[in-house]
Design an enzyme around this catalytic site. Structure first.
Site, PDB file in Angstrom:
ATOM      1  N   ASP A  11       8.906  -0.470  -2.598  1.00 26.85           N
ATOM      2  CA  ASP A  11       8.211  -1.748  -2.619  1.00 26.85           C
ATOM      3  C   ASP A  11       6.863  -1.537  -1.933  1.00 26.85           C
ATOM      4  O   ASP A  11       6.643  -0.514  -1.272  1.00 26.85           O
ATOM      5  CB  ASP A  11       9.053  -2.788  -1.873  1.00 26.85           C
ATOM      6  CG  ASP A  11       8.338  -4.108  -1.678  1.00 26.85           C
ATOM      7  OD1 ASP A  11       7.801  -4.652  -2.664  1.00 26.85           O
ATOM      8  OD2 ASP A  11       8.290  -4.583  -0.529  1.00 26.85           O
ATOM      9  N   ASP A  13       4.328  -4.529  -0.363  1.00 33.30           N
ATOM     10  CA  ASP A  13       4.049  -5.418   0.771  1.00 33.30           C
ATOM     11  C   ASP A  13       5.245  -5.485   1.721  1.00 33.30           C
ATOM     12  O   ASP A  13       6.365  -5.802   1.309  1.00 33.30           O
ATOM     13  CB  ASP A  13       3.727  -6.826   0.264  1.00 33.30           C
ATOM     14  CG  ASP A  13       2.455  -6.855  -0.568  1.00 33.30           C
ATOM     15  OD1 ASP A  13       1.369  -6.800   0.017  1.00 33.30           O
ATOM     16  OD2 ASP A  13       2.558  -6.912  -1.809  1.00 33.30           O
TER      17      ASP A  13
END
Length: 212
Positions: A11, A13
């Site tokens: 991922d 953020d």
């Protein structure tokens, strides 16, 4: 403990970069300019922007509303920085990686550039999938782009929707943070070590981080 995978699907953020303040500012400004109660943004962390916009605006305003958010998010980048251990992790895994994010491609590129994060060639953004996290589609697409079985991949995430997405795709999950439902949970990527061994990625984690 040592675990091995064919690739690592990261991922963005909250996992590789800290964009928390910028994301909050962008959504708060967007809500104010769109006439939306900012309280309605609660519980949206980790979800794709297009899904958030779709939930808050009528159909005829959604395309313009998403473009409005993207404009704000690509221009407000103050405080976007790389997180501890992130650069070391993505460099250590070499080409055995992809970024799987709920951001659109333009926001992804703006934030990774602002954080000075090394380029990752294989990206899966909100523009590439019809159903975002917590659905399994993003991680299935990430593994497919690498030509790999998701069940032999590691999904690295910091939110419940993201971990649910990786788990539903069949990946082993590494949670970044605290109180997360994942196979392994650590505060940040500086607490683990990656290395490429042959054609696989070895992950070394503290025994206490592994959930039984």
């Amino acid at each position: 403990m040592r675990l091995e995978f064919d690739a690592v699907l990261f991922d963005l953020d909250g996992t590789l970069i800290d964009s928390t303040a910028a994301v909050r500012r962008a959504w708060e400004r967007w809500a104010a300019e769109e006439g939306i109660d900012p309280g309605l943004l609660a519980g949206t962390k980790g979800k794709p922007a297009k899904d958030i916009v779709a939930a808050l605006l009528p159909p005829e305003r959604q395309e313009e509303g998403l473009a409005h958010y993207s404009h704000i998010a690509t221009h407000d980048l103050e405080g976007v920085v790389v997180l501890p251990g992130a650069v070391e992790a993505i460099e250590a895994v070499g080409d055995h990686k992809a970024i799987v994010t709920s951001c659109t491609r333009d926001v992804t590129e703006a934030r990774t550039t602002a954080a000075d994060l090394p380029v990752t060639e294989v990206l899966v953004t909100a523009d590439d999938v019809d159903r975002g996290k917590p659905e399994p589609v993003p991680y299935l697409v990430g593994a497919e782009k690498l030509g790999l079985d998701p069940r032999r991949c590691l999904a690295v995430e910091d939110t419940a929707p993201g971990l649910a997405s990786g788990r539903a795709a069949g990946c082993t999950t590494l949670g970044i943070g605290h109180d997360l439902d994942a196979d392994v949970v650590v505060p940040d990527l500086s607490h683990v070590r990656f290395e490429v061994v042959g054609d696989r990625v070895a992950l070394t984690v503290p025994d206490a981080a592994v959930r039984s």
